[in-house]
Design a protein around this motif. Structure first.
Motif, PDB file in Angstrom:
ATOM      1  N   SER A  65       0.796  -1.225   0.000  1.00 46.39           N
ATOM      2  CA  SER A  65       0.000   0.000   0.000  1.00 46.39           C
ATOM      3  C   SER A  65       0.831   1.278   0.000  1.00 46.39           C
ATOM      4  CB  SER A  65      -0.969   0.010   1.188  1.00 46.39           C
ATOM      5  OG  SER A  65      -0.268  -0.078   2.405  1.00 46.39           O
ATOM      6  N   SER A  66       2.113   1.165   0.318  1.00 49.47           N
ATOM      7  CA  SER A  66       3.029   2.310   0.256  1.00 49.47           C
ATOM      8  C   SER A  66       4.442   1.756   0.123  1.00 49.47           C
ATOM      9  CB  SER A  66       2.914   3.182   1.513  1.00 49.47           C
ATOM     10  OG  SER A  66       3.482   2.526   2.625  1.00 49.47           O
ATOM     11  N   ASN A  67       5.414   2.651   0.037  1.00 49.97           N
ATOM     12  CA  ASN A  67       6.791   2.176  -0.037  1.00 49.97           C
ATOM     13  C   ASN A  67       7.256   1.584   1.292  1.00 49.97           C
ATOM     14  OD1 ASN A  67       6.791   4.716   1.207  1.00 49.97           O
ATOM     15  ND2 ASN A  67       8.917   5.106   0.609  1.00 49.97           N
ATOM     16  N   ALA A  68       6.502   1.801   2.374  1.00 50.83           N
ATOM     17  CA  ALA A  68       6.924   1.340   3.697  1.00 50.83           C
ATOM     18  C   ALA A  68       6.026   0.260   4.293  1.00 50.83           C
ATOM     19  CB  ALA A  68       6.977   2.527   4.657  1.00 50.83           C
ATOM     20  N   ALA A  69       4.850   0.043   3.732  1.00 54.36           N
ATOM     21  CA  ALA A  69       3.916  -0.884   4.386  1.00 54.36           C
ATOM     22  C   ALA A  69       3.165  -1.721   3.364  1.00 54.36           C
ATOM     23  CB  ALA A  69       2.923  -0.114   5.242  1.00 54.36           C
ATOM     24  N   ARG A  70       2.764  -2.904   3.833  1.00 58.55           N
ATOM     25  CA  ARG A  70       1.912  -3.763   3.018  1.00 58.55           C
ATOM     26  C   ARG A  70       0.742  -4.218   3.881  1.00 58.55           C
ATOM     27  NH1 ARG A  70       4.490  -9.746   2.584  1.00 58.55           N
ATOM     28  NH2 ARG A  70       4.925 -10.022   4.810  1.00 58.55           N
ATOM     29  N   ARG A  71      -0.324  -4.593   3.226  1.00 59.02           N
ATOM     30  CA  ARG A  71      -1.544  -4.985   3.923  1.00 59.02           C
ATOM     31  C   ARG A  71      -1.943  -6.380   3.483  1.00 59.02           C
ATOM     32  NH1 ARG A  71      -4.043  -0.364   6.229  1.00 59.02           N
ATOM     33  NH2 ARG A  71      -2.798   1.474   5.794  1.00 59.02           N
ATOM     34  N   GLY A  72      -2.232  -7.222   4.472  1.00 57.27           N
ATOM     35  CA  GLY A  72      -2.630  -8.594   4.201  1.00 57.27           C
ATOM     36  C   GLY A  72      -4.141  -8.734   4.232  1.00 57.27           C
ATOM     37  N   PHE A  73      -4.659  -9.549   3.328  1.00 57.88           N
ATOM     38  CA  PHE A  73      -6.100  -9.755   3.224  1.00 57.88           C
ATOM     39  C   PHE A  73      -6.364 -11.153   2.685  1.00 57.88           C
ATOM     40  CE2 PHE A  73      -4.469  -8.170  -0.720  1.00 57.88           C
ATOM     41  CZ  PHE A  73      -5.145  -8.869  -1.708  1.00 57.88           C
ATOM     42  N   CYS A  74      -7.577 -11.623   2.848  1.00 56.97           N
ATOM     43  CA  CYS A  74      -7.957 -12.906   2.288  1.00 56.97           C
ATOM     44  C   CYS A  74      -8.218 -12.730   0.799  1.00 56.97           C
ATOM     45  CB  CYS A  74      -9.199 -13.463   2.981  1.00 56.97           C
ATOM     46  SG  CYS A  74      -9.815 -14.977   2.198  1.00 56.97           S
ATOM     47  N   ALA A  75      -7.535 -13.504  -0.029  1.00 56.88           N
ATOM     48  CA  ALA A  75      -7.727 -13.403  -1.477  1.00 56.88           C
ATOM     49  C   ALA A  75      -9.088 -13.943  -1.902  1.00 56.88           C
ATOM     50  CB  ALA A  75      -6.611 -14.154  -2.202  1.00 56.88           C
ATOM     51  N   ALA A  76      -9.709 -14.783  -1.078  1.00 59.35           N
ATOM     52  CA  ALA A  76     -10.998 -15.369  -1.444  1.00 59.35           C
ATOM     53  C   ALA A  76     -12.178 -14.457  -1.120  1.00 59.35           C
ATOM     54  CB  ALA A  76     -11.178 -16.714  -0.745  1.00 59.35           C
ATOM     55  N   CYS A  77     -12.171 -13.809   0.058  1.00 56.77           N
ATOM     56  CA  CYS A  77     -13.332 -12.997   0.450  1.00 56.77           C
ATOM     57  C   CYS A  77     -13.004 -11.522   0.658  1.00 56.77           C
ATOM     58  CB  CYS A  77     -13.996 -13.574   1.704  1.00 56.77           C
ATOM     59  SG  CYS A  77     -13.022 -13.413   3.221  1.00 56.77           S
ATOM     60  N   GLY A  78     -11.730 -11.159   0.676  1.00 61.71           N
ATOM     61  CA  GLY A  78     -11.343  -9.757   0.784  1.00 61.71           C
ATOM     62  C   GLY A  78     -11.204  -9.199   2.186  1.00 61.71           C
ATOM     63  N   THR A  79     -11.417 -10.018   3.214  1.00 59.37           N
ATOM     64  CA  THR A  79     -11.336  -9.520   4.586  1.00 59.37           C
ATOM     65  C   THR A  79      -9.953  -8.937   4.874  1.00 59.37           C
ATOM     66  OG1 THR A  79     -12.930 -11.166   5.352  1.00 59.37           O
ATOM     67  CG2 THR A  79     -11.515 -10.160   7.030  1.00 59.37           C
ATOM     68  N   PRO A  80      -9.858  -7.681   5.355  1.00 61.98           N
ATOM     69  CA  PRO A  80      -8.573  -7.120   5.771  1.00 61.98           C
ATOM     70  C   PRO A  80      -8.088  -7.849   7.027  1.00 61.98           C
ATOM     71  CG  PRO A  80     -10.267  -5.408   5.593  1.00 61.98           C
ATOM     72  CD  PRO A  80     -10.955  -6.722   5.490  1.00 61.98           C
ATOM     73  N   LEU A  81      -6.827  -8.265   7.044  1.00 61.65           N
ATOM     74  CA  LEU A  81      -6.303  -9.048   8.159  1.00 61.65           C
ATOM     75  C   LEU A  81      -5.066  -8.464   8.816  1.00 61.65           C
ATOM     76  CD1 LEU A  81      -6.631 -12.563   6.494  1.00 61.65           C
ATOM     77  CD2 LEU A  81      -8.075 -11.635   8.331  1.00 61.65           C
ATOM     78  N   ALA A  95     -10.988  -8.928  13.122  1.00 62.30           N
ATOM     79  CA  ALA A  95     -10.804 -10.277  12.565  1.00 62.30           C
ATOM     80  C   ALA A  95     -10.560 -11.315  13.661  1.00 62.30           C
ATOM     81  CB  ALA A  95      -9.643 -10.285  11.572  1.00 62.30           C
ATOM     82  N   LEU A  96     -10.314 -10.862  14.899  1.00 65.68           N
ATOM     83  CA  LEU A  96     -10.150 -11.796  16.015  1.00 65.68           C
ATOM     84  C   LEU A  96     -11.480 -12.474  16.327  1.00 65.68           C
ATOM     85  CD1 LEU A  96      -8.032  -9.586  18.446  1.00 65.68           C
ATOM     86  CD2 LEU A  96      -7.230 -11.597  17.185  1.00 65.68           C
ATOM     87  N   ASP A  97     -11.424 -13.710  16.787  1.00 65.07           N
ATOM     88  CA  ASP A  97     -12.643 -14.392  17.224  1.00 65.07           C
ATOM     89  C   ASP A  97     -13.262 -13.667  18.409  1.00 65.07           C
ATOM     90  OD1 ASP A  97     -12.280 -16.311  15.250  1.00 65.07           O
ATOM     91  OD2 ASP A  97     -11.229 -17.691  16.586  1.00 65.07           O
ATOM     92  N   ASP A  98     -12.435 -13.038  19.227  1.00 60.85           N
ATOM     93  CA  ASP A  98     -12.915 -12.253  20.367  1.00 60.85           C
ATOM     94  C   ASP A  98     -12.332 -10.839  20.282  1.00 60.85           C
ATOM     95  OD1 ASP A  98     -13.820 -11.232  22.767  1.00 60.85           O
ATOM     96  OD2 ASP A  98     -12.473 -12.453  24.003  1.00 60.85           O
ATOM     97  N   PRO A  99     -12.928  -9.964  19.466  1.00 63.33           N
ATOM     98  CA  PRO A  99     -12.390  -8.613  19.319  1.00 63.33           C
ATOM     99  C   PRO A  99     -12.358  -7.824  20.623  1.00 63.33           C
ATOM    100  CG  PRO A  99     -14.136  -9.020  17.708  1.00 63.33           C
ATOM    101  CD  PRO A  99     -14.102 -10.193  18.629  1.00 63.33           C
ATOM    102  N   GLU A 100     -13.208  -8.183  21.577  1.00 64.70           N
ATOM    103  CA  GLU A 100     -13.234  -7.490  22.868  1.00 64.70           C
ATOM    104  C   GLU A 100     -11.937  -7.696  23.646  1.00 64.70           C
ATOM    105  OE1 GLU A 100     -15.595  -5.508  24.097  1.00 64.70           O
ATOM    106  OE2 GLU A 100     -17.292  -5.900  22.781  1.00 64.70           O
TER     107      GLU A 100
END
Length: 161
Positions: A65-81, A95-100
Motif C-alpha cells: 500500500s506504500s513504499n513502507a507498508a503492506r496490507r494482508g487480506f484474504c484473497a478469497a473474500c477480501g477480509t482485511p487481516l 478479525a479476532l474471534d474475540d475482538p473485545e
C-alpha cells in the motif's frame, strides 16, 4: 491484557491465524489509507510485534500500500487481516474471534477522521430483530460465514453450496 493465545481469521474461513503471547497496543486509525483498506471509517489494529503469529489455515495475500507498508487480506473474500510496516506486524482486531480482547487505547490519523465519526455513538439504536422485515429476512438466511472459533475443516463437509 495478559499472556494468551488469540485466534481469528477472515469471513470465509480460508485464512485463519493464532497469536501466541501478549499482544501490544491496540489502536484505531482514521487515516485515509486505513479507511480504504478496511472500507470503513476506521481500522482497528493490534500490534503483535514480538509475538509468534501462526497462520493456521491458508495465508494472506499482500498489497504493497506504500513504499513502507503492506496490507494482508484474504484473497478469497477480501477480509482485511494485517498491516506490516517497519515497526512490525499488526493484525485487524475485528478479525479476532474475540475482538473485545484487544480494545483500542489510542487513535491515530485523526486528521483523516470523517466528520460524522464522533456522532456515531449518539445515533438511535435498534436491535436487528426489532425490525420485522429484517427478522423475516434473517429467518431465511443461510450464513456461509466462518464461525468465531477454530474449526478442523471449512466449509463443513455437509455444505454443498
Amino acid at each position: 491484557m495478559t499472556s494468551q493465545t488469540l485466534s481469528g481469521g477472515c469471513q470465509c474461513g480460508a485464512v485463519r491465524f493464532r497469536i501466541h503471547g501478549k499482544p501490544g497496543e491496540s489502536s484505531v486509525c482514521y487515516c485515509r489509507m486505513c479507511q480504504k483498506a478496511s472500507v470503513s471509517h476506521a481500522l482497528i489494529l493490534v500490534s503483535v510485534r514480538g509475538n509468534e503469529v501462526e497462520w493456521t489455515r491458508g495465508e494472506p495475500a499482500w498489497f504493497q500500500s506504500s513504499n513502507a507498508a503492506r496490507r494482508g487480506f484474504c484473497a478469497a473474500c477480501g477480509t482485511p487481516l494485517a498491516y506490516d510496516a517497519p515497526d512490525g506486524l499488526s493484525l485487524a482486531v475485528v478479525a479476532l474471534d474475540d475482538p473485545e480482547a484487544c480494545p483500542p487505547t489510542v487513535s491515530y490519523g485523526v486528521e483523516g477522521k470523517l466528520s460524522f465519526c464522533d456522532a456515531i455513538p449518539s445515533l438511535p439504536e435498534r436491535h436487528t430483530m426489532e425490525d420485522a422485515d429484517a427478522a423475516g429476512f434473517l429467518a431465511t438466511l443461510q450464513s456461509h460465514q466462518h464461525p468465531d472459533r477454530d474449526t478442523d475443516t471449512w466449509p463443513p463437509e455437509d455444505d454443498h453450496g
